[in-house]
Design an enzyme around this catalytic site. Structure first.
Site, PDB file in Angstrom:
ATOM      1  N   GLN A 252      -4.964  26.179  36.786  1.00 18.64           N
ATOM      2  CA  GLN A 252      -5.028  26.274  35.330  1.00 18.64           C
ATOM      3  C   GLN A 252      -4.293  27.518  34.826  1.00 18.64           C
ATOM      4  O   GLN A 252      -3.630  27.481  33.787  1.00 18.64           O
ATOM      5  CB  GLN A 252      -6.486  26.302  34.874  1.00 18.64           C
ATOM      6  CG  GLN A 252      -6.689  26.555  33.389  1.00 18.64           C
ATOM      7  CD  GLN A 252      -6.146  25.441  32.506  1.00 18.64           C
ATOM      8  OE1 GLN A 252      -6.049  24.300  32.943  1.00 18.64           O
ATOM      9  NE2 GLN A 252      -5.788  25.780  31.280  1.00 18.64           N
ATOM     10  N   GLU A 253      -4.386  28.605  35.583  1.00 21.62           N
ATOM     11  CA  GLU A 253      -3.767  29.858  35.149  1.00 21.62           C
ATOM     12  C   GLU A 253      -2.250  29.848  35.314  1.00 21.62           C
ATOM     13  O   GLU A 253      -1.522  30.276  34.422  1.00 21.62           O
ATOM     14  CB  GLU A 253      -4.355  31.040  35.937  1.00 21.62           C
ATOM     15  CG  GLU A 253      -5.795  31.374  35.602  1.00 21.62           C
ATOM     16  CD  GLU A 253      -5.921  32.040  34.240  1.00 21.62           C
ATOM     17  OE1 GLU A 253      -4.892  32.443  33.662  1.00 21.62           O
ATOM     18  OE2 GLU A 253      -7.063  32.144  33.739  1.00 21.62           O
ATOM     19  N   SER A 254      -1.752  29.374  36.457  1.00 19.59           N
ATOM     20  CA  SER A 254      -0.323  29.563  36.750  1.00 19.59           C
ATOM     21  C   SER A 254       0.353  28.369  37.396  1.00 19.59           C
ATOM     22  O   SER A 254       1.543  28.470  37.751  1.00 19.59           O
ATOM     23  CB  SER A 254      -0.163  30.760  37.691  1.00 19.59           C
ATOM     24  OG  SER A 254      -0.680  30.439  38.989  1.00 19.59           O
TER      25      SER A 254
END
Length: 488
Positions: free
Chosen positions: A317-319
């Site tokens: 989700q972050e990267s």
């Protein structure tokens, strides 16, 4: 007999049978002699009910927190309703479940069974769920949009699932139609064979495809086939009607109380969130990127007490598992840490994936440990993830707003409703940390939950839900199937 009359009889045969079955059951008195209740009495005297089911995502499987699945939820409640413990056997296919019930080895079969009152030695309960048959096909083939498009295609189905009933009705109109059936595969196995080319198409149920489609991006939605069937429980005949009547009373009660609809929504009513955020890309990345970081996620999970798949879902989700990722606001790395967070976690290089995963996991653990102890473990996890995204102060504000609105600040569902209100002056002016883009952590947590769900299925590759590594069809794959020849 004319061809038109033959088609008519095939098409309406199921409805005649269902009406006949309902009529016969209606004639059964509500208070039977004691011999009619001996099966139910036996269950209560031995203090357990023996249920046979199937190990599939739509029926019963071992989840992160223990047994789960739509059929399991119903059966667990039924056992509690009877005041007995529950014994479950998930080792059989559909015919094995029916045989176990018919022989008396099992008290009840709950395995996504189509209601078919013509089967000998069995009673069926009230309908539980509508089963809409549908055709799916391999991406890249000409679209299959109507029954005639199945002609000449290699079509598969699960024997005993009810798909054969629908296909035989269709064969009355299209005598040249042929297909393959097998009792030894489940839905995920069937979809895998469509995706890898062993089959061109398959007939299954709409809710089954909805749950599995994200794992098989190479399979397309075709069209609904025929009228819906009904899912029901199977019980042995010849042992009295007491258990059947009690099962029907129980199911009627669930329906009247809205519990049945709630369970259907929980298990089969998910919105396709991952279509929005890139489901097919995610599946590709599981194969191509995740193996580079799996050991790092596992190590961080051991050190912090998290499930490694949850940490991997956060990282995606972050990267999108890109260790070089950098945002316009200056957060960097696979877990997208700020400079301040990296310093707090003693991380020297945010672009080093090992350091980033370790720092992100420890930071998430720190957030969780700062939440009140009386928050349920699952709710605590979702709230910690929201705080990872929006900040702990804003999460506290959302908890306060939830309480102001009459909700429970320790329940994620209530806090989730409150978070978007941090964007409204009416609400953020009443809390300590002010404005926040509160809708973002709601989407953030929602996406991570769905990513985690897929990763959890992938990690259980020894089960039939999903195979992490695609394989070529077995040389003897055809031996699994029985071919139903054309009717002419």
């Amino acid at each position: 007999m004319s061809k038109a009359l033959l088609r008519h009889l095939y098409h309406y045969r199921r409805w005649y049978l269902l009406l006949l079955s309902a009529f016969v059951l209606a004639l059964v008195p509500s208070h039977q002699p004691s011999s009619q209740g001996r099966h139910l009495d036996d269950i209560r005297s031995r203090d357990f009910i023996a249920v046979f089911t199937r190990n599939t995502p739509t029926t019963y499987y071992e989840g992160r927190h223990g047994p789960t699945g739509f059929e399991y939820e119903l059966i667990r409640r039924f056992a509690s309703h009877l005041g007995v413990s529950l014994s479950m056997d998930a080792s059989r296919n559909i015919s094995g479940v029916l045989d176990a019930v018919r022989s008396g080895e099992g008290d009840l079969g709950a395995a996504a069974l189509p209601l078919d009152p013509t089967l000998p030695g069995l009673y069926f309960s009230r309908p539980i769920l509508e089963l809409q048959p549908m055709v799916v096909y391999r991406r890249g083939l000409p679209p299959l949009r109507e029954p005639a498009d199945l002609m000449g295609r290699n079509v598969g189905a699960i024997q005993g699932s009810g798909a054969g009933l629908i296909l035989r009705e269709l064969q009355a109109e299209l005598p040249e139609l042929s297909w393959k059936e097998t009792p030894d595969l489940e839905v995920a196995d069937l979809l895998q064979r469509v995706e890898n080319g062993t089959l061109d198409a398959a007939v299954l149920y709409a809710h089954q495809f909805k749950l599995n489609r994200l794992f098989f991006p190479g399979v397309e939605n075709g069209f609904e086939l025929g009228e819906p069937l009904s899912m029901a429980w199977a019980l042995p005949s010849g042992q009295g009607l007491g258990l059947l009547e009690e099962a029907n009373r129980f199911l009627d009660g669930l329906r009247l109380e809205g519990v049945l609809d709630d369970l259907v929504q929980r298990y089969f009513g998910h919105d396709d969130y991952l279509e929005y955020v890139g489901a097919r890309i995610f599946i590709d990345h599981i194969h191509e990127k995740l193996p580079n970081y799996t050991d790092l996620f596992r190590r961080a999970a051991r050190d912090t007490g998290f499930d490694w798949k949850l940490l991997a879902a956060v990282g995606y989700q972050e990267s999108h598992w890109n260790p070089q990722a950098t945002s316009p606001t200056g957060v960097r790395g696979l877990m997208m840490l700020t400079n301040a967070t990296a310093g707090e976690m003693d991380i020297g290089d945010r672009l080093d994936p090992a350091q980033s995963i370790d720092g992100g996991a420890r930071y998430l653990r720190q957030i969780m440990d700062r939440l009140p102890e009386d928050i349920d473990d699952v709710d605590r996890q979702w709230m910690a993830l929201a705080a990872y995204n929006v900040g702990l102060g804003h999460l506290y504000d959302a908890q306060k707003i939830a309480e102001m609105r009459g909700g429970d600040p320790h329940v994620w569902a209530d806090v989730r409703e409150a978070l978007p209100l941090l964007q409204n002056r009416e609400w953020f002016s009443q809390v300590r940390h002010g404005y926040a883009r509160g809708g973002e952590p709601v989407i953030y947590v929602r996406n991570i939950r769905r990513y985690y769900e897929i990763l959890d299925y992938v990690d259980r590759s020894q089960q039939q839900f999903f195979q992490l590594n695609q394989r070529q069809p077995d040389a003897d794959d055809d031996s699994l199937f029985n071919t139903v020849p054309p009717a002419i």
